[in-house]
Design an enzyme around this catalytic site. Structure first.
Site, mmCIF file in Angstrom:
data_model
loop_
_atom_site.group_PDB
_atom_site.id
_atom_site.type_symbol
_atom_site.label_atom_id
_atom_site.label_comp_id
_atom_site.label_asym_id
_atom_site.label_seq_id
_atom_site.Cartn_x
_atom_site.Cartn_y
_atom_site.Cartn_z
ATOM 1 N N GLU A 22 -5.543 -8.057 5.150
ATOM 2 C CA GLU A 22 -5.796 -7.411 6.427
ATOM 3 C C GLU A 22 -6.774 -6.260 6.240
ATOM 4 O O GLU A 22 -6.423 -5.214 5.699
ATOM 5 C CB GLU A 22 -4.492 -6.869 7.041
ATOM 6 C CG GLU A 22 -4.702 -6.336 8.435
ATOM 7 C CD GLU A 22 -3.995 -5.016 8.735
ATOM 8 O OE1 GLU A 22 -3.948 -4.639 9.905
ATOM 9 O OE2 GLU A 22 -3.513 -4.339 7.790
ATOM 10 N N ARG B 35 -5.439 -18.980 12.332
ATOM 11 C CA ARG B 35 -4.030 -18.584 12.371
ATOM 12 C C ARG B 35 -3.631 -18.459 13.839
ATOM 13 O O ARG B 35 -4.374 -17.910 14.645
ATOM 14 C CB ARG B 35 -3.868 -17.228 11.689
ATOM 15 C CG ARG B 35 -2.453 -16.683 11.776
ATOM 16 C CD ARG B 35 -2.344 -15.354 11.042
ATOM 17 N NE ARG B 35 -3.040 -14.290 11.739
ATOM 18 C CZ ARG B 35 -3.220 -13.076 11.223
ATOM 19 N NH1 ARG B 35 -2.809 -12.786 10.022
ATOM 20 N NH2 ARG B 35 -3.847 -12.151 11.915
ATOM 21 N N ASN C 85 0.821 -1.206 0.000
ATOM 22 C CA ASN C 85 0.000 0.000 0.000
ATOM 23 C C ASN C 85 0.856 1.258 0.000
ATOM 24 O O ASN C 85 0.429 2.306 -0.455
ATOM 25 C CB ASN C 85 -0.900 0.002 1.245
ATOM 26 C CG ASN C 85 -1.608 1.320 1.475
ATOM 27 O OD1 ASN C 85 -2.441 1.719 0.671
ATOM 28 N ND2 ASN C 85 -1.256 2.023 2.554
ATOM 29 N N ASP D 124 -0.902 -6.664 3.602
ATOM 30 C CA ASP D 124 -0.952 -5.639 4.641
ATOM 31 C C ASP D 124 -1.837 -4.469 4.217
ATOM 32 O O ASP D 124 -1.821 -4.048 3.053
ATOM 33 C CB ASP D 124 0.484 -5.139 4.893
ATOM 34 C CG ASP D 124 0.564 -4.103 5.987
ATOM 35 O OD1 ASP D 124 0.333 -4.473 7.162
ATOM 36 O OD2 ASP D 124 0.841 -2.926 5.684
ATOM 37 N N ARG E 282 -8.321 5.285 1.449
ATOM 38 C CA ARG E 282 -7.604 4.594 0.373
ATOM 39 C C ARG E 282 -6.634 5.472 -0.407
ATOM 40 O O ARG E 282 -5.707 4.950 -1.030
ATOM 41 C CB ARG E 282 -8.602 3.944 -0.575
ATOM 42 C CG ARG E 282 -9.249 2.728 0.084
ATOM 43 C CD ARG E 282 -10.444 2.268 -0.672
ATOM 44 N NE ARG E 282 -10.987 1.021 -0.157
ATOM 45 C CZ ARG E 282 -12.268 0.683 -0.296
ATOM 46 N NH1 ARG E 282 -13.111 1.492 -0.912
ATOM 47 N NH2 ARG E 282 -12.696 -0.474 0.173
ATOM 48 N N ASP F 217 1.893 6.970 0.233
ATOM 49 C CA ASP F 217 0.842 6.121 -0.329
ATOM 50 C C ASP F 217 1.038 5.865 -1.827
ATOM 51 O O ASP F 217 0.941 6.784 -2.641
ATOM 52 C CB ASP F 217 -0.511 6.813 -0.094
ATOM 53 C CG ASP F 217 -1.667 5.843 -0.172
ATOM 54 O OD1 ASP F 217 -1.635 4.833 0.563
ATOM 55 O OD2 ASP F 217 -2.599 6.081 -0.970
#
Ligand code: AAO
Length: 497
Positions: free
Chosen positions: A232, A336, A100, A196, A157, A166
């Site tokens: 995630e 997990r 990201n 991630d 975002r 970003d």
């Protein structure tokens, strides 16, 4: 494995196929007591920023500088060698990919692999990325380019997560560089990825990147195998972005799971074990086939991310083993388990001021090896929760019970529960403070003596812990004292004495 049969310099058994049943069908892979056949999620493998204030925190790994495999955990060659050796033992590796963003704003320097970067000119020479490859403040819309409002999907975002630069994933060039990195990992034999900060990327951009991924390496996987992807996305409700926007792309983390399980085992928020019969979807979580579930993760075991004070960790070891046992026994989600290192906490004003401390390291900041002691657990500051007998034996339970539903639910209306997984396994948990669980319960299992895999191991046909006798009617007398060190009993078809 196959037995070799050497004659005239040639192995005459070189044709032998995989373990098979009488009909020639390949048999399943049973997980043994040493937990040797298992899978692992590893830290970000790519070059990262070297942070010296505080000194080499664990979170520097989440500040990419390039996609070269060169970190304080080792070099490209060492990483490849690890993946190869793990695959040979049936241990699959899933890499945490941080795609990201690059590192945090401010300053310039060289990453763990020596690549130059400058956060003012947005130059990352090791990729290379330049100013055109990042979202600008205009696209983001906040004055400092950072995320301030999780109620605004565009901000989440297109702005910077905690000031991390970003990346512009709408760009074909950026997508290509990321896909090249992930395909390189696939080529060396990794089985998949933890993505991630997926919530901070548009699902359409992720779909474009994933669409460029190769099939897995046929040296280790059947031809046509696809990478396993879990993303995630923190969704506790009440924000602009929900986990369901990502489920068509792979598994999605279910953060409600660990938070709610923490409340249940800590008996907070009016919760008790008797409420767990419909845990999962019945509690407003994602559908079974979409959810990746866990008791804690590397963020919320130290107060980062989401989940807050309810999260159970190795520090609450008795409750932690109970919660993991429930998770592994209960048929919901893809599970997990956390595996940690220890650090000394330093509480001030309700916050651990040591929450940044990194893994055991040598004088140069390189991560140290993980020594295994003769109990099969770890030393030198590595917690290795996955090697605790109670946890690793419950992994076997989960594998043995796979595909079988939950039956024979029993509870005392409070904090004692029991259930079976078809005719494959049975578990009972007593989380009352003082009173014993003392009842004759339906286990679903066939008659016989079973080794309780919580108090011991099945070893050389004998049991080093408690033995539970199941009668011809499937019932067994279960006794768990309120102050038992591990107030759990778990038996399965593979633990028959
Ligand atoms: C470090 C420094 C920063 C500095 C930055 C750049 O700590 O001060 O600005 O460098 O120089 C990790 C560390 C960070 C570290 C970063 C980079 O945790 O401290 O920053 O490496 O070195 C959000 C994201 C989620 C993210 C999580 C930590 O959505 O993706 O924050 N997790 C991943 C990794 C994590 C890593 C990164 C991402 C970055 O697992 O290890 O960061 O690569 C709400 C939102 C969540 C949001 C949290 C925390 O949650 O919903 O999306 O997570 O806030 O900001 C209740 C609410 C719940 C809320 C929660 C917390 O529970 O119900 O919704 O409270 O407020």
């Amino acid at each position: 494995y196959w037995d070799q049969w050497w004659e005239g310099g040639k192995d005459k058994n070189d044709w032998i196929g995989p373990p098979a049943d009488g009909s020639g069908n390949t048999m399943g892979v049973p997980i043994n007591n040493m937990g040797t056949c298992d899978n692992g999620w590893v830290s970000p493998a790519n070059e990262n920023r070297v942070i010296t204030s505080p000194n080499r925190p664990w979170w520097e790994r989440y500040q990419p500088i390039s996609y070269h495999l060169n970190t304080r955990s080792g070099s490209d060659e060492e990483f490849k060698d690890m993946v190869h050796r793990c695959n040979q033992q049936g241990v699959r590796i899933y890499v945490d990919v941080v795609i990201n963003h690059m590192c945090g704003a401010g300053g310039s320097g060289h990453g763990t692999g020596g690549s130059y970067f400058n956060t003012d000119s947005l130059e990352f020479s090791g990729v290379p990325f330049g100013a055109n490859d990042f979202n600008d403040c205009g696209t983001c819309g906040t004055s400092d380019c950072n995320i301030h409002n999780y109620g605004d999907a565009n901000q989440v975002r297109n702005c910077r997560l905690v000031a991390l630069l970003d990346l512009k994933l709408s760009s074909d060039y950026v997508r290509g560089k990321i896909a090249d990195y992930m395909n390189y990992l696939i080529s060396i034999g990794v089985a998949g990825f933890r993505v991630d900060a997926a919530k901070h990327m548009w699902p359409g951009d992720l779909a474009a990147v994933f669409g460029r991924l190769s099939d897995l390496n046929t040296a280790y996987f059947p031809s046509g195998s696809r990478p396993f992807i879990f993303m995630e996305v923190i969704d506790l409700g009440g924000e602009a972005i929900s986990s369901s926007e990502y489920t068509h792309l792979g598994r999605v983390t279910e953060f409600k799971y660990g938070m709610q399980l923490g409340y249940v085992f800590r008996k907070q928020n009016g919760q008790k074990l008797a409420h767990l019969g419909n845990f999962g979807e019945g509690w407003g979580m994602q559908p079974d086939n979409n959810a990746l579930v866990f008791v804690d993760n590397h963020d919320n075991q130290r107060g980062h991310g989401a989940g807050g004070q309810s999260i159970l960790t190795f520090r609450d070891s008795r409750l932690y083993k109970m919660a993991n046992a429930f998770m592994l026994a209960f048929p919901y989600g893809f599970v997990r388990m956390m595996s940690s290192f220890y650090w000394d906490q330093w509480w001030e004003g309700g916050k651990d001021k040591n929450d940044w401390i990194g893994p055991p390291a040598d004088g140069s900041g390189n991560t140290m090896g993980v020594p295994i002691n003769n109990m099969g657990t770890c030393d030198n500051g590595w917690m290795c929760e996955h090697r605790w007998r109670q946890n690793r034996n419950m992994v076997t339970f989960r594998n043995v019970a796979a595909g079988h539903g939950m039956y024979n639910w029993w509870d005392n209306g409070n904090n004692q529960i029991a259930f079976s997984r078809g005719d494959r396994g049975f578990i009972a948990i007593n989380n009352e403070d003082w009173s014993a669980l003392d009842a004759t319960l339906q286990t679903g299992l066939s008659a016989g003596d079973y080794c309780d895999i919580i108090s011991g191991d099945l070893s050389n046909g004998g049991c080093t812990g408690k033995t539970i006798t199941v009668g011809g009617d499937g019932r067994a007398h279960i006794h768990i004292a309120g102050d038992d060190e591990d107030p759990i009993i778990a038996i399965h078809v593979g633990s028959k004495v």
